[in-house]
Design an enzyme around this catalytic site. Structure first.
Site, PDB file in Angstrom:
ATOM      1  N   GLU A 183     -21.841  13.859  31.892  1.00 51.21           N
ATOM      2  CA  GLU A 183     -21.771  13.298  33.251  1.00 51.21           C
ATOM      3  C   GLU A 183     -22.543  14.132  34.271  1.00 51.21           C
ATOM      4  O   GLU A 183     -21.973  14.700  35.209  1.00 51.21           O
ATOM      5  CB  GLU A 183     -20.310  13.125  33.692  1.00 51.21           C
ATOM      6  CG  GLU A 183     -19.566  12.093  32.880  1.00 51.21           C
ATOM      7  CD  GLU A 183     -18.158  11.823  33.407  1.00 51.21           C
ATOM      8  OE1 GLU A 183     -17.800  12.350  34.466  1.00 51.21           O
ATOM      9  OE2 GLU A 183     -17.438  11.076  32.739  1.00 51.21           O
ATOM     10  N   GLU A 365     -16.654   8.006  26.657  1.00 47.84           N
ATOM     11  CA  GLU A 365     -15.383   8.079  27.399  1.00 47.84           C
ATOM     12  C   GLU A 365     -15.045   6.712  27.948  1.00 47.84           C
ATOM     13  O   GLU A 365     -15.879   6.034  28.549  1.00 47.84           O
ATOM     14  CB  GLU A 365     -15.460   9.017  28.615  1.00 47.84           C
ATOM     15  CG  GLU A 365     -15.282  10.464  28.315  1.00 47.84           C
ATOM     16  CD  GLU A 365     -15.215  11.308  29.584  1.00 47.84           C
ATOM     17  OE1 GLU A 365     -14.788  10.810  30.645  1.00 47.84           O
ATOM     18  OE2 GLU A 365     -15.622  12.475  29.496  1.00 47.84           O
TER      19      GLU A 365
END
Ligand code: IFM
Length: 458
Positions: A183, A365
């Site tokens: 991320e 995720e």
């Protein structure tokens, strides 16, 4: 561990379960965690401080003054946690290595006890028949490097490459799946422009420099891994969530467009297409040197998508970039912690990723935060999470049927853990953790996921 009778377990819908069973055998079902969120042992066995250790000491930096000092004590309980994964029946475990546990000052002296810890984790994971997916960076920069400027310092890309080489040499004999970063846009935006994360800086120039240097670090990391781990399968994990102008109002459109560039495009576009999106390109130009775009755009084997729901933007002239976090429409479905539930946006994101970047995708995720707790019998019922996972996996199925190139799915997260600035409030685990006793309990969602993916332990 509490035993729950078969009758009481939630079961996946028959059609979804049949589809899951029909997937190719190499479709990967897994779970994800990250070092700072679960390990604890923050000051044990030679680990150095990370930017998050300091962030936890800033008044108001983390809800309730929570810290990752103990977290899930995974450092000492990793064997139990790997046994839980085996019980659930996952094929893969994505975890991250703590840079300051290996290199307490970020570079230079190596901490042998830190290297040994991940040897133990990797070996135990493999012994359990689970493939380790090693992520090199999930936000815990060594504080000593932050003291030198952190990601705003161009040399940070080289420090990262040296750290990546250390991991590659030590673990490359057993680990095939490598992830350069998790991320990118979250830790750069919230670390350098909106002060919701470590190191809590608010500065346009530092934000731009951080974006560029993290991209350079990614490229350098790919090169190091290719050179040192010939069989490596290398990817990077991008959070992508469609950005919607709050209320659909015209005055929020520009905010949404800029946030979309920072959040969704500023990393995968240069890494996979060789250029920044237009507004970022114009602003970042003074920080780019000749040859940089070729250094960043290195071939990867796959990309990871982390996705939860859409985000909403509104114009806010008081912020670094003139945008702020907007609100979802009042009638939107949300889960406990207020995040919007829009499975169709997940489906569309998978299709858009496939179209735009043309590399295989793993959903690295996806999950649901809540405030789960055991009932009187010790059972942890989490119907909101079962419903969320069911809706989102169904959306993934729709995307794959429409051509999305998806090869695996990882639930965030194995364990309830330290949820960054929100502390231990939101619980994302398939496994409930009682943080006072460290007792682990499989939630209903763990049984549901286990049934869906065909628990090998049966
Ligand atoms: O806990 C985080 C994780 O570290 C990164 N992705 C989102 C999760 C939930 O907020």
């Amino acid at each position: 561990m509490t035993l729950i009778t078969m009758e009481s377990r939630p079961e996946p819908e028959a059609a979804l379960a049949a589809w899951a069973r029909s997937l190719p055998p190499d479709f990967v079902w897994g779970v994800s965690t990250s070092a700072y969120q679960i390990e604890g042992a923050a000051a044990r066995d030679g680990r150095g401080p990370s930017i998050w250790d300091l962030r936890c000491r800033v008044p108001g930096g983390v809800a309730n003054g929570d810290t990752g000092d103990v977290a899930c004590d995974h450092y000492h309980r990793y064997a139990e946690d790997i046994a839980l994964m085996r019980t659930i029946g996952v094929a893969a475990y994505r975890f991250s290595v703590s840079w300051p546990r290996l290199l307490p000052r970020g570079r230079g002296a190596i901490n042998p006890a830190g290297l040994d810890f991940y040897d133990r984790v990797i070996d135990a994971t493999l012994e359990a028949g689970i493939e380790p997916w090693l992520c090199l960076y999930h936000w815990d920069l060594p504080q000593a490097l932050q003291d030198l400027g952190g990601w705003a310092h161009r040399d940070c890309a080289g420090w990262y490459a040296d750290y990546a080489a250390l991991c590659a040499r030590r673990y490359g004999d057993r680990v095939r799946r490598w992830i350069t970063f998790n991320e990118f846009s979250v830790f750069t935006l919230f670390g350098y422009a909106i002060p919701w994360a470590a190191p809590g800086i608010v500065d346009r120039t530092q934000h731009l420099r951080a974006i560029h240097h993290v991209n350079l670090a990614h490229g350098a990391g790919v090169d190091v891994l290719r050179a040192l781990v010939p069989h490596a399968s290398i990817g990077a994990i991008h959070n992508r969530q469609c950005v919607i102008a709050e209320g659909g109002r015209a005055e929020n459109q520009a905010a949404a467009a800029l946030l979309d560039e920072h959040w969704n495009l500023a990393f995968p576009d240069p890494q996979l297409r060789g250029h920044y999106p237009p507004q970022v390109a114009a602003a970042i130009e003074p920080h780019v040197q000749a040859g940089d775009m070729a250094r960043i755009c290195r071939p990867v084997d796959w990309i990871g998508l982390n996705h939860y729901g859409p985000i909403f933007a509104k114009a806010d002239p008081t912020t670094t970039w003139g945008y702020g976090w907007g609100a979802a429409p009042p009638d939107s479905p949300t889960y406990d912690i207020g995040w919007a539930v829009f499975p169709d946006a997940f489906r569309d994101e998978l299709l858009e990723l496939t179209r735009r970047y043309r590399v295989p995708i793993f959903v690295t995720e996806n999950g649901c935060g809540g405030s789960d707790s055991p009932d009187g019998s010790g059972r942890v019922a989490d119907p909101h999470r079962v419903r969320y996972l069911s809706l989102y996996i169904e959306a993934m199925r729709a995307a794959m049927n429409a051509g999305a190139d998806v090869h695996g799915y990882f639930v965030w997260s194995l364990l309830d853990n330290f949820e960054w600035g929100s502390g231990y409030g939101p619980r994302f685990g398939l496994v409930h953790v009682d943080f006072a006793t460290q007792r682990r309990t499989l939630k209903d969602s763990a049984f549901w996921y286990s049934a869906l993916i065909g628990n090998r332990q049966g």
